[in-house]
Design a protein around this motif. Structure first.
Motif, PDB file in Angstrom:
ATOM      1  N   GLU A   1      14.537  -5.179   4.903  1.00 13.90           N
ATOM      2  CA  GLU A   1      15.575  -4.670   4.006  1.00 13.90           C
ATOM      3  C   GLU A   1      16.370  -5.783   3.340  1.00 13.90           C
ATOM      4  OE1 GLU A   1      17.606  -1.678   6.354  1.00 13.90           O
ATOM      5  OE2 GLU A   1      16.238  -0.176   5.536  1.00 13.90           O
ATOM      6  N   ASP A   2      16.467  -6.940   3.979  1.00 17.62           N
ATOM      7  CA  ASP A   2      17.236  -8.051   3.412  1.00 17.62           C
ATOM      8  C   ASP A   2      16.338  -9.169   2.874  1.00 17.62           C
ATOM      9  OD1 ASP A   2      16.229  -8.962   5.797  1.00 17.62           O
ATOM     10  OD2 ASP A   2      18.122  -9.795   6.523  1.00 17.62           O
ATOM     11  N   ALA A   3      15.105  -8.847   2.477  1.00 15.51           N
ATOM     12  CA  ALA A   3      14.127  -9.869   2.078  1.00 15.51           C
ATOM     13  C   ALA A   3      14.523 -10.642   0.828  1.00 15.51           C
ATOM     14  CB  ALA A   3      12.760  -9.233   1.879  1.00 15.51           C
ATOM     15  N   GLY A   4      15.213 -10.000  -0.108  1.00 11.89           N
ATOM     16  CA  GLY A   4      15.634 -10.695  -1.315  1.00 11.89           C
ATOM     17  C   GLY A   4      14.479 -11.293  -2.089  1.00 11.89           C
ATOM     18  N   VAL A   5      14.563 -12.595  -2.343  1.00 16.46           N
ATOM     19  CA  VAL A   5      13.618 -13.284  -3.217  1.00 16.46           C
ATOM     20  C   VAL A   5      12.204 -13.364  -2.626  1.00 16.46           C
ATOM     21  CG1 VAL A   5      14.118 -15.629  -2.432  1.00 16.46           C
ATOM     22  CG2 VAL A   5      13.423 -15.222  -4.796  1.00 16.46           C
ATOM     23  N   GLU A   6      12.060 -13.361  -1.312  1.00 20.74           N
ATOM     24  CA  GLU A   6      10.730 -13.441  -0.700  1.00 20.74           C
ATOM     25  C   GLU A   6       9.866 -12.240  -1.096  1.00 20.74           C
ATOM     26  OE1 GLU A   6       9.233 -16.024   0.951  1.00 20.74           O
ATOM     27  OE2 GLU A   6      11.056 -16.993   0.235  1.00 20.74           O
ATOM     28  N   HIS A   7      10.478 -11.074  -1.147  1.00 21.36           N
ATOM     29  CA  HIS A   7       9.761  -9.869  -1.562  1.00 21.36           C
ATOM     30  C   HIS A   7       9.269 -10.021  -2.999  1.00 21.36           C
ATOM     31  CE1 HIS A   7      10.014  -5.291  -2.552  1.00 21.36           C
ATOM     32  NE2 HIS A   7       8.790  -5.619  -2.237  1.00 21.36           N
TER      33      HIS A   7
ATOM     34  N   ASN B   1       5.140   7.262   9.567  1.00 23.88           N
ATOM     35  CA  ASN B   1       5.892   8.219   8.752  1.00 23.88           C
ATOM     36  C   ASN B   1       6.984   7.538   7.944  1.00 23.88           C
ATOM     37  OD1 ASN B   1       4.337  10.394   9.559  1.00 23.88           O
ATOM     38  ND2 ASN B   1       5.717  10.952  11.235  1.00 23.88           N
ATOM     39  N   GLY B   2       7.683   6.594   8.576  1.00 25.78           N
ATOM     40  CA  GLY B   2       8.731   5.860   7.866  1.00 25.78           C
ATOM     41  C   GLY B   2       8.164   5.041   6.720  1.00 25.78           C
ATOM     42  N   THR B   3       6.987   4.483   6.929  1.00 25.18           N
ATOM     43  CA  THR B   3       6.332   3.701   5.879  1.00 25.18           C
ATOM     44  C   THR B   3       5.941   4.600   4.711  1.00 25.18           C
ATOM     45  OG1 THR B   3       5.514   2.107   7.502  1.00 25.18           O
ATOM     46  CG2 THR B   3       4.381   2.166   5.372  1.00 25.18           C
ATOM     47  N   VAL B   4       5.362   5.759   5.020  1.00 27.84           N
ATOM     48  CA  VAL B   4       4.976   6.700   3.968  1.00 27.84           C
ATOM     49  C   VAL B   4       6.213   7.139   3.186  1.00 27.84           C
ATOM     50  CG1 VAL B   4       3.990   8.979   3.484  1.00 27.84           C
ATOM     51  CG2 VAL B   4       2.925   7.494   5.203  1.00 27.84           C
TER      52      VAL B   4
ATOM     53  N   LEU C   1      -8.176  -0.527  -6.204  1.00 30.63           N
ATOM     54  CA  LEU C   1      -7.687  -1.695  -5.464  1.00 30.63           C
ATOM     55  C   LEU C   1      -6.185  -1.523  -5.251  1.00 30.63           C
ATOM     56  CD1 LEU C   1      -9.422  -4.621  -7.414  1.00 30.63           C
ATOM     57  CD2 LEU C   1     -10.200  -3.526  -5.299  1.00 30.63           C
ATOM     58  N   VAL C   2      -5.784  -1.489  -3.984  1.00 37.09           N
ATOM     59  CA  VAL C   2      -4.379  -1.232  -3.663  1.00 37.09           C
ATOM     60  C   VAL C   2      -3.888  -2.298  -2.688  1.00 37.09           C
ATOM     61  CG1 VAL C   2      -2.736   0.437  -2.729  1.00 37.09           C
ATOM     62  CG2 VAL C   2      -4.789   1.242  -3.939  1.00 37.09           C
ATOM     63  N   PHE C   3      -2.876  -3.032  -3.101  1.00 34.92           N
ATOM     64  CA  PHE C   3      -2.242  -4.010  -2.205  1.00 34.92           C
ATOM     65  C   PHE C   3      -0.813  -3.545  -2.001  1.00 34.92           C
ATOM     66  CE2 PHE C   3      -2.933  -8.456  -0.642  1.00 34.92           C
ATOM     67  CZ  PHE C   3      -1.801  -8.514   0.142  1.00 34.92           C
ATOM     68  N   ALA C   4      -0.532  -3.001  -0.815  1.00 36.83           N
ATOM     69  CA  ALA C   4       0.807  -2.529  -0.487  1.00 36.83           C
ATOM     70  C   ALA C   4       1.590  -3.659   0.172  1.00 36.83           C
ATOM     71  CB  ALA C   4       0.728  -1.334   0.454  1.00 36.83           C
ATOM     72  N   LEU C   5       2.829  -3.811  -0.232  1.00 36.67           N
ATOM     73  CA  LEU C   5       3.702  -4.822   0.363  1.00 36.67           C
ATOM     74  C   LEU C   5       4.864  -4.147   1.080  1.00 36.67           C
ATOM     75  CD1 LEU C   5       3.927  -7.532  -2.429  1.00 36.67           C
ATOM     76  CD2 LEU C   5       2.971  -7.819  -0.147  1.00 36.67           C
ATOM     77  N   PHE C   6       5.210  -4.712   2.220  1.00 38.83           N
ATOM     78  CA  PHE C   6       6.329  -4.219   3.019  1.00 38.83           C
ATOM     79  C   PHE C   6       7.277  -5.388   3.244  1.00 38.83           C
ATOM     80  CE2 PHE C   6       2.252  -2.489   4.617  1.00 38.83           C
ATOM     81  CZ  PHE C   6       2.319  -1.261   3.984  1.00 38.83           C
TER      82      PHE C   6
ATOM     83  N   GLY D   1      -7.231  -0.578 -12.681  1.00 40.60           N
ATOM     84  CA  GLY D   1      -7.678  -0.119 -11.368  1.00 40.60           C
ATOM     85  C   GLY D   1      -6.885  -0.659 -10.201  1.00 40.60           C
ATOM     86  N   VAL D   2      -5.725  -1.252 -10.466  1.00 42.40           N
ATOM     87  CA  VAL D   2      -4.922  -1.913  -9.431  1.00 42.40           C
ATOM     88  C   VAL D   2      -3.576  -1.212  -9.256  1.00 42.40           C
ATOM     89  CG1 VAL D   2      -3.753  -4.078  -8.799  1.00 42.40           C
ATOM     90  CG2 VAL D   2      -6.014  -4.145  -9.883  1.00 42.40           C
ATOM     91  N   ALA D   3      -3.162  -1.051  -8.004  1.00 41.67           N
ATOM     92  CA  ALA D   3      -1.826  -0.537  -7.688  1.00 41.67           C
ATOM     93  C   ALA D   3      -1.166  -1.465  -6.683  1.00 41.67           C
ATOM     94  CB  ALA D   3      -1.900   0.879  -7.131  1.00 41.67           C
ATOM     95  N   LEU D   4       0.145  -1.614  -6.816  1.00 39.07           N
ATOM     96  CA  LEU D   4       0.925  -2.481  -5.938  1.00 39.07           C
ATOM     97  C   LEU D   4       2.120  -1.721  -5.351  1.00 39.07           C
ATOM     98  CD1 LEU D   4       1.007  -5.645  -8.241  1.00 39.07           C
ATOM     99  CD2 LEU D   4      -0.584  -5.145  -6.386  1.00 39.07           C
ATOM    100  N   PRO D   5       1.862  -0.692  -4.548  1.00 37.28           N
ATOM    101  CA  PRO D   5       2.992   0.017  -3.937  1.00 37.28           C
ATOM    102  C   PRO D   5       3.751  -0.929  -3.005  1.00 37.28           C
ATOM    103  CG  PRO D   5       0.935   0.722  -2.948  1.00 37.28           C
ATOM    104  CD  PRO D   5       0.572  -0.182  -4.090  1.00 37.28           C
ATOM    105  N   HIS D   6       5.043  -0.746  -2.931  1.00 40.14           N
ATOM    106  CA  HIS D   6       5.840  -1.609  -2.067  1.00 40.14           C
ATOM    107  C   HIS D   6       7.086  -0.875  -1.598  1.00 40.14           C
ATOM    108  CE1 HIS D   6       6.779  -2.361  -6.318  1.00 40.14           C
ATOM    109  NE2 HIS D   6       8.031  -2.501  -5.937  1.00 40.14           N
ATOM    110  N   ALA D   7       7.582  -1.321  -0.455  1.00 38.39           N
ATOM    111  CA  ALA D   7       8.749  -0.674   0.130  1.00 38.39           C
ATOM    112  C   ALA D   7       9.441  -1.621   1.093  1.00 38.39           C
ATOM    113  CB  ALA D   7       8.332   0.594   0.879  1.00 38.39           C
ATOM    114  N   ARG D   8      10.687  -1.342   1.340  1.00 36.06           N
ATOM    115  CA  ARG D   8      11.453  -2.091   2.351  1.00 36.06           C
ATOM    116  C   ARG D   8      11.442  -1.282   3.638  1.00 36.06           C
ATOM    117  NH1 ARG D   8      14.143  -6.415   0.073  1.00 36.06           N
ATOM    118  NH2 ARG D   8      14.204  -6.365  -2.197  1.00 36.06           N
ATOM    119  N   LEU D   9      11.170  -1.983   4.747  1.00 38.49           N
ATOM    120  CA  LEU D   9      11.090  -1.331   6.050  1.00 38.49           C
ATOM    121  C   LEU D   9      12.039  -2.023   7.025  1.00 38.49           C
ATOM    122  CD1 LEU D   9       7.198  -1.040   6.397  1.00 38.49           C
ATOM    123  CD2 LEU D   9       8.781   0.671   5.501  1.00 38.49           C
TER     124      LEU D   9
END
Length: 154
Positions: A106-112, A41-44, A98-103, A61-69
């Protein structure tokens, strides 16, 4: 950074029943929960909050959803091949399959940002995307995704 640094085999799926962006986000939340032990639920919620800032459908046809967890300590991802493309409000108005989600922590900075750039560059290659679409088996998709050689940013 390589794709295999971001992705577990358990986080690669082929989905036939996603009929909307919201349903897909729930599927991605479930994948993240089983592969990485985060709250589905938190991810959604985090993914939908990011989508409210602007759609992450990048075109072709590509999506790149992303969020901080808050529950994770390194950048991770989930890849989904949709058997039936869905509307994702992409920049080119084409449906997404084609969907590549990234998580990211919260403090990822440049790595994200590095991970997002890597995935974006990778999925910009039409021949590579065609290869993914032609192999609707999660194990084969994982192999294709993780065998790529990283391209350095210009």
């Amino acid at each position: 950074m390589n794709v295999n640094d971001l992705l577990k085999p358990a986080a690669v799926r082929v989905i036939s029943g996603a009929s909307s962006k919201k349903r897909l986000m729930h599927d991605i939340g479930d994948i993240a929960a089983s592969a990485y032990g985060v709250s589905a639920n938190g991810t959604v919620e985090a993914l939908m909050e990011r989508e409210s800032l602007g759609p992450t459908g990048v075109g072709h046809g590509v999506a790149l959803p992303h969020a901080r967890l808050p529950e994770i300590d390194s950048v991770t991802g989930a890849f989904v091949l949709l058997e039936r493309p869905i509307d994702f409000e992409a920049v080119d108005r084409q449906p997404v399959d084609l969907v590549f989600a990234l998580f990211a922590p919260e403090d990822a900075g440049v790595e994200h940002l590095k991970a997002l750039a890597l995935i974006s560059r990778t999925l910009r290659d039409g021949a590579f995307c065609a290869k993914l679409r032609a192999n609707p088996d999660p194990a084969k998709i994982y192999t294709i995704l993780t065998e790529i050689t990283p391209v350095q940013a210009a």
